[in-house]
Scaffold this active site. Structure first.
Site, PDB file in Angstrom:
ATOM      1  N   GLU A 184      -5.270 -32.071  32.323  1.00 14.69           N
ATOM      2  CA  GLU A 184      -6.203 -33.167  32.612  1.00 14.69           C
ATOM      3  C   GLU A 184      -6.351 -34.088  31.413  1.00 14.69           C
ATOM      4  O   GLU A 184      -6.440 -35.313  31.563  1.00 14.69           O
ATOM      5  CB  GLU A 184      -7.567 -32.602  33.026  1.00 14.69           C
ATOM      6  CG  GLU A 184      -8.532 -33.630  33.598  1.00 14.69           C
ATOM      7  CD  GLU A 184      -9.409 -34.308  32.558  1.00 14.69           C
ATOM      8  OE1 GLU A 184     -10.143 -35.257  32.908  1.00 14.69           O
ATOM      9  OE2 GLU A 184      -9.377 -33.895  31.373  1.00 14.69           O
ATOM     10  N   GLU A 185      -6.388 -33.504  30.224  1.00 13.80           N
ATOM     11  CA  GLU A 185      -6.666 -34.295  29.022  1.00 13.80           C
ATOM     12  C   GLU A 185      -5.533 -35.254  28.659  1.00 13.80           C
ATOM     13  O   GLU A 185      -5.722 -36.139  27.822  1.00 13.80           O
ATOM     14  CB  GLU A 185      -6.949 -33.365  27.836  1.00 13.80           C
ATOM     15  CG  GLU A 185      -8.209 -32.509  27.977  1.00 13.80           C
ATOM     16  CD  GLU A 185      -9.497 -33.306  27.843  1.00 13.80           C
ATOM     17  OE1 GLU A 185      -9.428 -34.543  27.774  1.00 13.80           O
ATOM     18  OE2 GLU A 185     -10.567 -32.685  27.812  1.00 13.80           O
ATOM     19  N   ASP A 207     -16.812 -31.583  35.560  1.00 12.88           N
ATOM     20  CA  ASP A 207     -16.269 -31.981  34.265  1.00 12.88           C
ATOM     21  C   ASP A 207     -17.424 -32.313  33.318  1.00 12.88           C
ATOM     22  O   ASP A 207     -18.582 -32.015  33.613  1.00 12.88           O
ATOM     23  CB  ASP A 207     -15.315 -33.170  34.425  1.00 12.88           C
ATOM     24  CG  ASP A 207     -14.198 -33.190  33.383  1.00 12.88           C
ATOM     25  OD1 ASP A 207     -14.467 -32.844  32.211  1.00 12.88           O
ATOM     26  OD2 ASP A 207     -13.066 -33.562  33.722  1.00 12.88           O
ATOM     27  N   HIS A 294     -15.308 -34.234  22.586  1.00  7.94           N
ATOM     28  CA  HIS A 294     -13.996 -34.278  21.937  1.00  7.94           C
ATOM     29  C   HIS A 294     -14.098 -34.129  20.422  1.00  7.94           C
ATOM     30  O   HIS A 294     -13.261 -34.648  19.681  1.00  7.94           O
ATOM     31  CB  HIS A 294     -13.221 -35.547  22.312  1.00  7.94           C
ATOM     32  CG  HIS A 294     -12.628 -35.483  23.681  1.00  7.94           C
ATOM     33  ND1 HIS A 294     -11.587 -36.294  24.093  1.00  7.94           N
ATOM     34  CD2 HIS A 294     -12.915 -34.700  24.751  1.00  7.94           C
ATOM     35  CE1 HIS A 294     -11.259 -36.006  25.341  1.00  7.94           C
ATOM     36  NE2 HIS A 294     -12.067 -35.044  25.758  1.00  7.94           N
TER      37      HIS A 294
END
Length: 317
Positions: A184-185, A207, A294
């Site tokens: 996904e990233e 998410d 992140h």
């Protein structure tokens, strides 16, 4: 919920290299359904039922680094896997897939605001790594009151929520597929093949999104930790299906569970690729808002995670 997070967050599984976390999730999930993997590496847990076919999905990959070159002194040059926020990564410990621990460093005389990936290297303390080896942040999950502090809350929190929902939906008559997606990233690459195979009647992804309850936050973001899961109504890849959102909100309100509403003006999730599969899938995204997304120390609310699982269980029971 926190016990699940403590098991999942340390596992070294960046985008494209998810097998380790997939195996950890399988250990937990196989008591609740039939487990399989597709060619991409998505982990699919199926609890058969006679009702509507429901796909609950969350990505299990994380951001990280991959070695592109090893200098003669042993320093490893890297590129990113996903959206690593480089200024925050400098000085942090990382662990490679072969167990080597290193420190993310930046070339001398480079100011933090000028850092690009070309300036970054990992000091492995003389231990050997090779081109193609991957590295992720090293750390542990800490609970401070209602706040979880950990690397990779994005999206191991989503995985823990889905495991909790899977357990709570054992007596439901829905034909349930809980999918832990890959890559996904790096562009939401795993979810479409999984959705193509499952062919769900409805889908909900879980998410992470950024919180706005920070000093001097200029983004006009209304989200706060502890005020409930987030109904992400739109992002750059997808507009959540109104009927699916309404079901989630009805479930939350019937149980007195707080929730938040949000329109994301950046980024996207697996929801967009799932929704566009085959002839289209009614799909929506429910998120957990987190601070410092992140980075090596993300922060989220434990009660938000628990409430997200409760909404899913109520919606599809």
């Amino acid at each position: 919920m926190f016990d699940l997070l403590k098991q999942l967050t340390p596992v070294q599984s960046p985008s494209g290299h998810e097998l380790s976390v997939s195996e950890k999730i399988e250990e937990i999930a196989r008591r609740y359904g039939e487990v399989s993997r597709d060619a991409m590496g998505n982990l699919i847990v199926h609890k058969p039922g006679t009702g509507e076919r429901v796909m609950l999905a969350g990505h299990m990959d994380s951001i990280g680094f991959i070695v592109t070159y090893v200098e003669k002194e042993g320093f490893a040059r890297v590129c990113t896997l996903g959206g690593v926020r480089l200024p925050y990564a400098i000085g942090q410990r990382v662990i490679f897939n072969n167990g080597v621990v290193g420190v993310a460093c930046v070339d001398a005389n480079i100011e933090p605001q000028n850092v690009t990936i070309e300036h970054v290297y990992i000091d492995t303390a003389g231990e050997k790594v090779a081109i193609g080896d991957t590295a992720t942040f090293l750390g542990e999950s800490i609970l401070s009151g209602d706040r979880i502090i950990s690397q990779y809350i994005d999206n191991r929190a989503g995985c823990a929520i889905l495991l909790t929902a899977l357990k709570g939906l054992q007596d439901s008559d829905i034909d349930l597929y809980v999918v832990f997606t890959v890559q996904e990233e790096v562009g939401c690459r795993g979810s479409a093949p999984a959705a193509f195979a499952v062919m769900p009647d409805v889908a909900v992804t879980v998410d992470i999104c950024g919180a706005g309850d920070l000093p001097c936050d200029p983004a006009k973001n209304p989200l706060s930790l502890g005020k409930g899961p987030v109904m992400t109504l739109m992002d750059r890849m997808h507009i959540s299906h109104p009927a699916v959102v309404a079901r989630l909100i009805d479930a939350a309100e019937s149980e007195g569970i707080p929730y938040q509403r949000f329109v994301e003006v950046r980024g996207g999730t697996d929801t967009g690729t799932i929704a566009q599969t085959r002839g289209g899938v009614p799909a929506a995204c429910m998120s957990i808002c987190a601070r410092y997304v992140h980075t090596h120390n993300e922060m989220a609310s434990l009660s938000d995670c628990e409430n997200c699982a409760a909404i899913l269980i109520k919606t599809f029971s």
